[in-house]
Motif scaffolding. Structure first.
Motif, PDB file in Angstrom:
ATOM      1  N   HIS A 228      36.335 -42.579  15.837  1.00  0.00           N
ATOM      2  CA  HIS A 228      36.851 -42.696  14.420  1.00  0.00           C
ATOM      3  C   HIS A 228      37.380 -41.674  13.927  1.00  0.00           C
ATOM      4  O   HIS A 228      38.347 -41.841  13.345  1.00  0.00           O
ATOM      5  CB  HIS A 228      35.562 -43.330  13.706  1.00  0.00           C
ATOM      6  N   GLY A 229      36.993 -40.476  14.391  1.00  0.00           N
ATOM      7  CA  GLY A 229      37.671 -39.435  13.901  1.00  0.00           C
ATOM      8  C   GLY A 229      38.652 -38.720  14.706  1.00  0.00           C
ATOM      9  O   GLY A 229      39.088 -37.239  14.624  1.00  0.00           O
ATOM     10  N   PHE A 230      39.340 -39.444  15.887  1.00  0.00           N
ATOM     11  CA  PHE A 230      40.239 -38.589  16.996  1.00  0.00           C
ATOM     12  C   PHE A 230      39.716 -37.694  17.415  1.00  0.00           C
ATOM     13  O   PHE A 230      40.320 -36.429  17.094  1.00  0.00           O
ATOM     14  CB  PHE A 230      41.749 -38.748  15.886  1.00  0.00           C
ATOM     15  N   GLU A 231      38.728 -37.506  17.817  1.00  0.00           N
ATOM     16  CA  GLU A 231      38.022 -36.240  18.238  1.00  0.00           C
ATOM     17  C   GLU A 231      38.352 -35.184  19.341  1.00  0.00           C
ATOM     18  O   GLU A 231      37.621 -34.481  19.898  1.00  0.00           O
ATOM     19  CB  GLU A 231      36.441 -36.644  18.516  1.00  0.00           C
ATOM     20  N   THR A 232      39.368 -35.303  19.699  1.00  0.00           N
ATOM     21  CA  THR A 232      40.289 -34.156  20.535  1.00  0.00           C
ATOM     22  C   THR A 232      41.360 -33.284  19.908  1.00  0.00           C
ATOM     23  O   THR A 232      42.032 -34.042  19.021  1.00  0.00           O
ATOM     24  CB  THR A 232      40.427 -34.699  22.029  1.00  0.00           C
ATOM     25  N   VAL A 233      41.711 -32.270  20.624  1.00  0.00           N
ATOM     26  CA  VAL A 233      42.757 -31.520  20.028  1.00  0.00           C
ATOM     27  C   VAL A 233      44.198 -32.162  20.252  1.00  0.00           C
ATOM     28  O   VAL A 233      45.071 -32.432  19.333  1.00  0.00           O
ATOM     29  CB  VAL A 233      42.791 -30.200  20.387  1.00  0.00           C
ATOM     30  N   PRO A 234      44.317 -32.468  21.302  1.00  0.00           N
ATOM     31  CA  PRO A 234      45.638 -33.602  21.645  1.00  0.00           C
ATOM     32  C   PRO A 234      45.497 -34.545  20.709  1.00  0.00           C
ATOM     33  O   PRO A 234      46.620 -34.864  20.447  1.00  0.00           O
ATOM     34  CB  PRO A 234      45.450 -33.748  22.985  1.00  0.00           C
ATOM     35  N   ALA A 235      44.653 -35.576  20.791  1.00  0.00           N
ATOM     36  CA  ALA A 235      44.606 -36.883  19.697  1.00  0.00           C
ATOM     37  C   ALA A 235      45.283 -36.262  18.304  1.00  0.00           C
ATOM     38  O   ALA A 235      45.853 -37.056  17.930  1.00  0.00           O
ATOM     39  CB  ALA A 235      43.330 -37.367  19.975  1.00  0.00           C
ATOM     40  N   ARG A 236      44.425 -35.553  17.693  1.00  0.00           N
ATOM     41  CA  ARG A 236      44.612 -35.028  16.400  1.00  0.00           C
ATOM     42  C   ARG A 236      46.021 -34.410  16.124  1.00  0.00           C
ATOM     43  O   ARG A 236      46.788 -34.595  15.371  1.00  0.00           O
ATOM     44  CB  ARG A 236      43.856 -34.079  15.826  1.00  0.00           C
ATOM     45  N   GLU A 237      46.574 -33.729  17.160  1.00  0.00           N
ATOM     46  CA  GLU A 237      47.963 -33.245  17.101  1.00  0.00           C
ATOM     47  C   GLU A 237      49.193 -34.404  17.520  1.00  0.00           C
ATOM     48  O   GLU A 237      49.759 -34.336  16.444  1.00  0.00           O
ATOM     49  CB  GLU A 237      47.960 -32.376  18.218  1.00  0.00           C
ATOM     50  N   ARG A 238      48.800 -35.492  18.286  1.00  0.00           N
ATOM     51  CA  ARG A 238      49.732 -36.422  18.310  1.00  0.00           C
ATOM     52  C   ARG A 238      49.578 -37.199  16.967  1.00  0.00           C
ATOM     53  O   ARG A 238      50.555 -37.670  16.666  1.00  0.00           O
ATOM     54  CB  ARG A 238      49.099 -37.298  19.460  1.00  0.00           C
ATOM     55  N   LEU A 239      48.432 -37.493  16.516  1.00  0.00           N
ATOM     56  CA  LEU A 239      48.371 -38.177  14.994  1.00  0.00           C
ATOM     57  C   LEU A 239      49.056 -37.728  14.008  1.00  0.00           C
ATOM     58  O   LEU A 239      49.679 -38.276  13.303  1.00  0.00           O
ATOM     59  CB  LEU A 239      46.551 -38.243  14.640  1.00  0.00           C
ATOM     60  N   VAL A 240      48.967 -36.377  14.008  1.00  0.00           N
ATOM     61  CA  VAL A 240      49.934 -35.447  12.846  1.00  0.00           C
ATOM     62  C   VAL A 240      51.203 -35.934  13.323  1.00  0.00           C
ATOM     63  O   VAL A 240      51.897 -35.954  12.221  1.00  0.00           O
ATOM     64  CB  VAL A 240      49.355 -34.178  12.815  1.00  0.00           C
ATOM     65  N   GLU A 241      51.623 -35.519  14.239  1.00  0.00           N
ATOM     66  CA  GLU A 241      53.231 -35.514  14.422  1.00  0.00           C
ATOM     67  C   GLU A 241      53.588 -37.047  14.558  1.00  0.00           C
ATOM     68  O   GLU A 241      54.854 -37.402  13.762  1.00  0.00           O
ATOM     69  CB  GLU A 241      53.563 -35.047  15.773  1.00  0.00           C
ATOM     70  N   LEU A 242      53.075 -37.914  14.933  1.00  0.00           N
ATOM     71  CA  LEU A 242      53.409 -39.326  14.692  1.00  0.00           C
ATOM     72  C   LEU A 242      53.589 -39.774  13.292  1.00  0.00           C
ATOM     73  O   LEU A 242      54.666 -40.414  12.969  1.00  0.00           O
ATOM     74  CB  LEU A 242      52.297 -40.229  15.348  1.00  0.00           C
ATOM     75  N   SER A 243      52.688 -39.454  12.604  1.00  0.00           N
ATOM     76  CA  SER A 243      52.646 -39.683  11.140  1.00  0.00           C
ATOM     77  C   SER A 243      53.859 -39.059  10.497  1.00  0.00           C
ATOM     78  O   SER A 243      54.370 -39.633   9.531  1.00  0.00           O
ATOM     79  CB  SER A 243      51.313 -39.284  10.465  1.00  0.00           C
ATOM     80  N   ALA A 244      54.000 -37.806  10.628  1.00  0.00           N
ATOM     81  CA  ALA A 244      55.029 -37.140   9.993  1.00  0.00           C
ATOM     82  C   ALA A 244      56.496 -37.671  10.541  1.00  0.00           C
ATOM     83  O   ALA A 244      57.347 -37.853   9.623  1.00  0.00           O
ATOM     84  CB  ALA A 244      55.093 -35.656  10.278  1.00  0.00           C
ATOM     85  N   GLU A 245      56.666 -37.921  11.789  1.00  0.00           N
ATOM     86  CA  GLU A 245      57.864 -38.665  12.287  1.00  0.00           C
ATOM     87  C   GLU A 245      58.021 -39.709  11.728  1.00  0.00           C
ATOM     88  O   GLU A 245      59.335 -40.318  11.124  1.00  0.00           O
ATOM     89  CB  GLU A 245      57.823 -38.782  13.684  1.00  0.00           C
ATOM     90  N   PHE A 246      56.950 -40.775  11.533  1.00  0.00           N
ATOM     91  CA  PHE A 246      57.128 -42.159  11.027  1.00  0.00           C
ATOM     92  C   PHE A 246      57.449 -41.886   9.391  1.00  0.00           C
ATOM     93  O   PHE A 246      58.557 -42.482   9.062  1.00  0.00           O
ATOM     94  CB  PHE A 246      55.790 -42.846  11.065  1.00  0.00           C
ATOM     95  N   ALA A 247      56.897 -41.074   8.623  1.00  0.00           N
ATOM     96  CA  ALA A 247      57.293 -41.117   7.540  1.00  0.00           C
ATOM     97  C   ALA A 247      58.559 -40.560   7.201  1.00  0.00           C
ATOM     98  O   ALA A 247      59.316 -41.160   6.324  1.00  0.00           O
ATOM     99  CB  ALA A 247      56.103 -40.094   6.669  1.00  0.00           C
ATOM    100  N   ALA A 248      58.906 -39.669   7.951  1.00  0.00           N
ATOM    101  CA  ALA A 248      60.609 -39.125   7.936  1.00  0.00           C
ATOM    102  C   ALA A 248      61.400 -40.273   8.175  1.00  0.00           C
ATOM    103  O   ALA A 248      62.543 -40.327   7.575  1.00  0.00           O
ATOM    104  CB  ALA A 248      60.540 -37.727   8.824  1.00  0.00           C
TER     105      ALA A 248
END
Length: 251
Positions: A228-248
């Motif tokens: 539920h918390g995307f509990e790895t460093v790569p997963a959280r980095e991917r989550l952040v970047e995916l979200s920023a790219e989608f919003a842009a």
């Protein structure tokens, strides 16, 4: 980053506004909704990192604490999904009215219960885009077994103990009038949905119901091996970047 307070029904909602550097024109924005019992930083400060990444993409981000959470006023025991939806629409209106923000280009991002909240608020303001991290539809669409256990706990103790935080009868009564999929389907814009394959809220059929609700508008990303918390460093980095790219992309 600058602090920005927003009044709502006699309470002050406290938050932080991240603005892109070196811009004079009004910019698009994303409002962030945190999960149950959380705050505007979210797990592992991921909302902070996501807001900073949004700003780097030329998008403002507003992170706020729901009433009764974090630094905002209010009582946690009063928490209901409908009240959080009302808070979110008030925040959307306030952010859209900010002189640095383009009122026609405001989006929503939500995590867990904040994801459910964002999905229900989006049709009420026709936001530009919607980003859902592990939305907790099960909070208002519990199994019969789960609902029975919760009812028994409230009857005995006056609340259901969920990870050390109380869920009261008002939350349960409010949830009865919410269909997390049919109500969310009224939003006509693009949706990013990110979930972990091991997420405890990912009950059978949930993804299929979101796919049906959002039809061809859904951009689904399944993160293998995380919960539920995307509990790895790569997963959280991917989550952040995916979200920023989608919003842009949809700003």
């Amino acid at each position: 980053m600058r602090l920005l307070d927003i009044p709502h029904r006699g309470r002050t909602l406290r938050g932080a506004l991240h603005l892109p550097a070196d811009t004079d024109a009004p910019v698009p924005a994303v409002v962030f909704c945190h999960g149950f019992g959380g705050n505007r930083a979210e797990f592992g400060y991921t909302f902070v990192r996501a807001a900073e990444r949004m700003a780097a993409h030329g998008i403002a981000a507003y992170r706020f604490d729901f009433a009764g959470c974090g630094d905002s006023e209010g009582e946690f025991e009063d928490l209901t999904v409908s009240d959080q939806v009302a808070q979110t629409t008030a925040v959307l209106d306030a952010v859209a009215a900010h002189p640095a923000i383009d009122a026609e280009r405001v989006s929503l991002l939500g995590m867990s219960l904040g994801g459910l909240t964002a999905s229900l608020a989006a049709p009420l303001r026709q936001v530009r885009s919607l980003i859902l991290w592990a939305p907790a539809a099960v909070a208002v669409a519990m199994s019969d077994e789960g609902a029975k256990r919760r009812a028994e706990a409230i009857a005995e103790f006056g609340y259901d103990d969920f990870g050390g935080l109380p869920i009261h009868q008002a939350f349960v009564d409010d949830a009865e009038d919410i269909d997390p999929f049919a109500d969310a389907a009224a939003y006509p814009g693009p949706v990013l949905l990110a979930v972990g394959s091991e997420d405890f809220v990912l009950e059978p059929g949930v993804l299929e119901r979101y796919e049906h609700a959002y039809a061809g508008r859904l951009d689904l990303h399944l993160f293998d091996g995380v919960g539920h918390g995307f509990e790895t460093v790569p997963a959280r980095e991917r989550l952040v970047e995916l979200s920023a790219e989608f919003a842009a992309r949809h700003a």
